[in-house]
Structure formats: structure tokens, C-alpha cells
Design an enzyme around this catalytic site. Structure first.
Site, PDB file in Angstrom:
ATOM      1  N   GLY A  12     -61.270 -86.076  15.861  1.00  0.00           N
ATOM      2  CA  GLY A  12     -60.015 -86.075  15.107  1.00  0.00           C
ATOM      3  C   GLY A  12     -59.681 -87.383  14.417  1.00  0.00           C
ATOM      4  CB  SER A  13     -61.568 -90.469  13.539  1.00  0.00           C
ATOM      5  OG  SER A  13     -62.551 -90.052  12.625  1.00  0.00           O
ATOM      6  CG  LEU A  96     -62.631 -71.487   8.030  1.00  0.00           C
ATOM      7  CD1 LEU A  96     -61.727 -72.433   7.247  1.00  0.00           C
ATOM      8  CD2 LEU A  96     -61.857 -70.802   9.151  1.00  0.00           C
ATOM      9  CG  ASN A 110     -64.599 -79.350   4.742  1.00  0.00           C
ATOM     10  OD1 ASN A 110     -64.234 -79.723   5.864  1.00  0.00           O
ATOM     11  ND2 ASN A 110     -65.874 -79.263   4.398  1.00  0.00           N
ATOM     12  CG  HIS A 112     -70.045 -81.980   3.433  1.00  0.00           C
ATOM     13  ND1 HIS A 112     -70.433 -81.218   4.520  1.00  0.00           N
ATOM     14  CD2 HIS A 112     -71.191 -82.409   2.841  1.00  0.00           C
ATOM     15  CE1 HIS A 112     -71.753 -81.187   4.575  1.00  0.00           C
ATOM     16  NE2 HIS A 112     -72.238 -81.894   3.565  1.00  0.00           N
ATOM     17  CD  GLU A 146     -72.270 -70.929  -2.659  1.00  0.00           C
ATOM     18  OE1 GLU A 146     -73.311 -71.592  -2.652  1.00  0.00           O
ATOM     19  OE2 GLU A 146     -71.737 -70.508  -3.703  1.00  0.00           O
ATOM     20  CG  ASP A 148     -70.446 -77.782   3.208  1.00  0.00           C
ATOM     21  OD1 ASP A 148     -69.275 -77.852   3.612  1.00  0.00           O
ATOM     22  OD2 ASP A 148     -71.435 -77.922   3.960  1.00  0.00           O
ATOM     23  CD  GLU A 177     -66.042 -88.643   6.739  1.00  0.00           C
ATOM     24  OE1 GLU A 177     -65.213 -87.981   7.384  1.00  0.00           O
ATOM     25  OE2 GLU A 177     -67.272 -88.540   6.911  1.00  0.00           O
TER      26      GLU A 177
HETATM   27  C1  GAR Z   1     -66.482 -86.336   9.817  1.00  0.00           C
HETATM   28  O1  GAR Z   1     -67.530 -87.247   9.526  1.00  0.00           O
HETATM   29  C2  GAR Z   1     -66.497 -85.192   8.818  1.00  0.00           C
HETATM   30  O2  GAR Z   1     -66.917 -85.576   7.535  1.00  0.00           O
HETATM   31  C3  GAR Z   1     -67.494 -84.259   9.456  1.00  0.00           C
HETATM   32  O3  GAR Z   1     -67.265 -84.334  10.829  1.00  0.00           O
HETATM   33  C4  GAR Z   1     -66.723 -85.614  11.140  1.00  0.00           C
HETATM   34  C5  GAR Z   1     -65.433 -85.388  11.898  1.00  0.00           C
HETATM   35  O4  GAR Z   1     -64.928 -86.569  12.438  1.00  0.00           O
HETATM   36  N1  GAR Z   1     -67.328 -82.927   8.957  1.00  0.00           N
HETATM   37  C6  GAR Z   1     -68.317 -82.043   8.852  1.00  0.00           C
HETATM   38  O5  GAR Z   1     -69.451 -82.288   9.162  1.00  0.00           O
HETATM   39  C7  GAR Z   1     -67.879 -80.702   8.295  1.00  0.00           C
HETATM   40  N2  GAR Z   1     -69.023 -79.855   8.102  1.00  0.00           N
HETATM   41  P1  GAR Z   1     -63.458 -86.617  13.008  1.00  0.00           P
HETATM   42  O6  GAR Z   1     -63.311 -85.457  14.001  1.00  0.00           O
HETATM   43  O7  GAR Z   1     -63.392 -87.944  13.718  1.00  0.00           O
HETATM   44  O8  GAR Z   1     -62.507 -86.516  11.851  1.00  0.00           O
END
Ligand code: GAR
Length: 217
Positions: A12-13, A96, A110, A112, A146, A148, A177
Site C-alpha cells: 500500500g505504499s 478486473l 491503475n 503499472h 484489456e 494494462d 510512482e
Molecule cells: C507498485 O510498484 C505498482 O506499480 C505495482 O505493484 C506495486 C504496489 O506497491 N502494480 C502492479 O504490478 C499492477 N499490475 P504498493 O502496494 O506499495 O503501492
């Protein structure tokens, strides 16, 4: 009030970075609030972070449902209580279906961990290193049926170094991010970024604020 609902599966960062930006930048003054966090995993660390921040947190454990649709229905029941302006997928690791995606057109975002359309799916950092690319990064996009492949909102670019392993590269990307995602969520919540006919609409200034480069290793 414009409500934001965040879906997580783990650490959850990204959720925390969005919640901290909302607080620091007084999104409430603009009528924008993070109203609820939902995790499909009961043990997700992000749930505790939400509760610490006074944000309502719920679990919808996908393992308790026979079909994806039934799982999604249970999430939709919670989500629809908030009539959300934006639904934020932040490390939400369930695919989803159209059933969910088509209910919230132009509202689901989202992040990615790759420069889409490269490296859709999982293990993006290892695949980027294996492919020998010199830059990598992350992409915020509208969610479409679809995987990503929805319209791109913003991207952040980091270098790939010869000494990198997937963890080092992931760490470098994650720092951006945490800058990019709050900006993108805010821009969609305020209406300065919109999905129109399957494409993202915004002005040049907003686009520049959603394009990040970090050459520092
Ligand atoms: C993040 O790096 C995000 O980009 C990735 O998971 C991580 C979640 O980190 N998402 C995916 O891979 C989606 N397919 P977080 O839980 O610390 O936010």
C-alpha cells in the site's frame, strides 16, 4: 464531495503517498477526499496504514467467492455507497472483468511498473533488465477491459543501470510512482484529465506535470 476509493492487495505504499499528498495539499478544500480502502487480501499492510490515517478500510477476500463476478459484486456494493469520482488501483493484483470496468467508465486508474505499452503483466523489472533496455519506469493509465492497455495519463522514466537487479530497479521506479500517482489522481479528480472516446484529454501544462524523468541513480 468527490470521493476516492482505493483498491489494494499488499504493502500500500502508493495508497499512502496519495493519502499523504491529499493531506499536505488540502484536497479537502477542493471537495476531494479518500473515503475508503478495500483490500482483497485480509493481511494487506496497507489496511493498517489506512486505519492509522483514519480512512475507512474494508476487506473483500477474493478466496471466499466462487467467481470473479461474485467477488466484483461484493466490491461494487461497497464502492457504490461512495458514488466515487475516482477508483484507484494501487498494487491491486486481481484482474478486473468487463463487469466491473464497464460500470465505472473513465473513473478507474491503475499504476503499472513499466513504460507501457512495453512490459504489460508481471515481473516487469526482471523483464526490462533481460531485454537490455536503458530506460524503464511506470505508467498511470485509465483501466479498460484489456489488461494494462487503457489510455495513458502519465509516465515516469528512470535509467536502467548495469549493476541493477530487479529489486534495485523496482525501488528506483517506486520513488517516482509516489510522485506521479498522487498528481494523476488529483488531476482526474479535479477534471483536468478526462477520458474522451478512449483517449486521454488534458492541456499541455498538465501533461508536463505528468511526465517525470529521474536521471539520478
Ligand atoms: C507498485 O510498484 C505498482 O506499480 C505495482 O505493484 C506495486 C504496489 O506497491 N502494480 C502492479 O504490478 C499492477 N499490475 P504498493 O502496494 O506499495 O503501492
Amino acid at each position: 464531495m468527490k470521493n476516492i476509493v482505493v483498491l489494494i492487495s499488499g504493502r500500500g505504499s502508493n495508497f499512502v503517498s496519495i493519502a499523504e499528498s491529499a493531506k499536505r495539499e488540502n484536497w479537502l478544500d477542493e471537495g476531494i477526499q479518500i473515503s475508503c480502502v478495500i483490500s482483497n487480501r485480509p493481511g494487506a499492510a496497507g489496511l493498517d496504514r489506512a486505519r492509522e490515517m483514519g480512512i475507512h478500510a474494508e476487506v473483500v477476500d477474493h478466496k471466499l467467492f466462487d467467481t470473479r463476478e461474485a467477488f466484483e459484486d461484493a466490491m461494487m456494493q461497497i464502492i457504490d455507497r461512495y458514488d466515487p469520482a475516482v477508483i484507484v488501483l494501487a498494487g491491486f493484483m486481481r484482474v478486473l472483468t468487463n463487469h466491473f470496468v464497464e460500470r465505472y467508465p473513465g473513473k478507474i486508474l491503475n499504476i503499472h511498473p513499466a513504460l507501457l505499452p512495453l512490459f504489460k503483466g508481471l515481473d516487469t523489472h526482471a523483464r526490462a533488465i533481460a531485454a537490455g533496455v536503458r530506460v524503464h519506469g511506470c505508467t498511470v493509465h485509465f483501466v479498460s477491459p484489456e489488461l494494462d492497455a487503457g489510455a495513458i495519463i502519465g509516465q515516469a522514466v528512470v535509467p536502467v543501470l548495469p549493476s541493477d537487479d530487479p529489486d534495485k530497479l523496482a525501488h528506483r521506479g517506486l520513488k517516482l510512482e509516489h510522485v506521479l500517482y498522487p498528481r494523476a489522481v488529483h488531476a482526474v479528480a479535479t477534471g483536468s484529465v478526462k477520458l474522451v472516446d478512449g483517449r486521454t484529454e488534458m492541456d499541455d501544462e498538465t501533461a508536463l506535470s505528468l511526465t517525470l524523468f529521474d536521471a539520478a541513480a
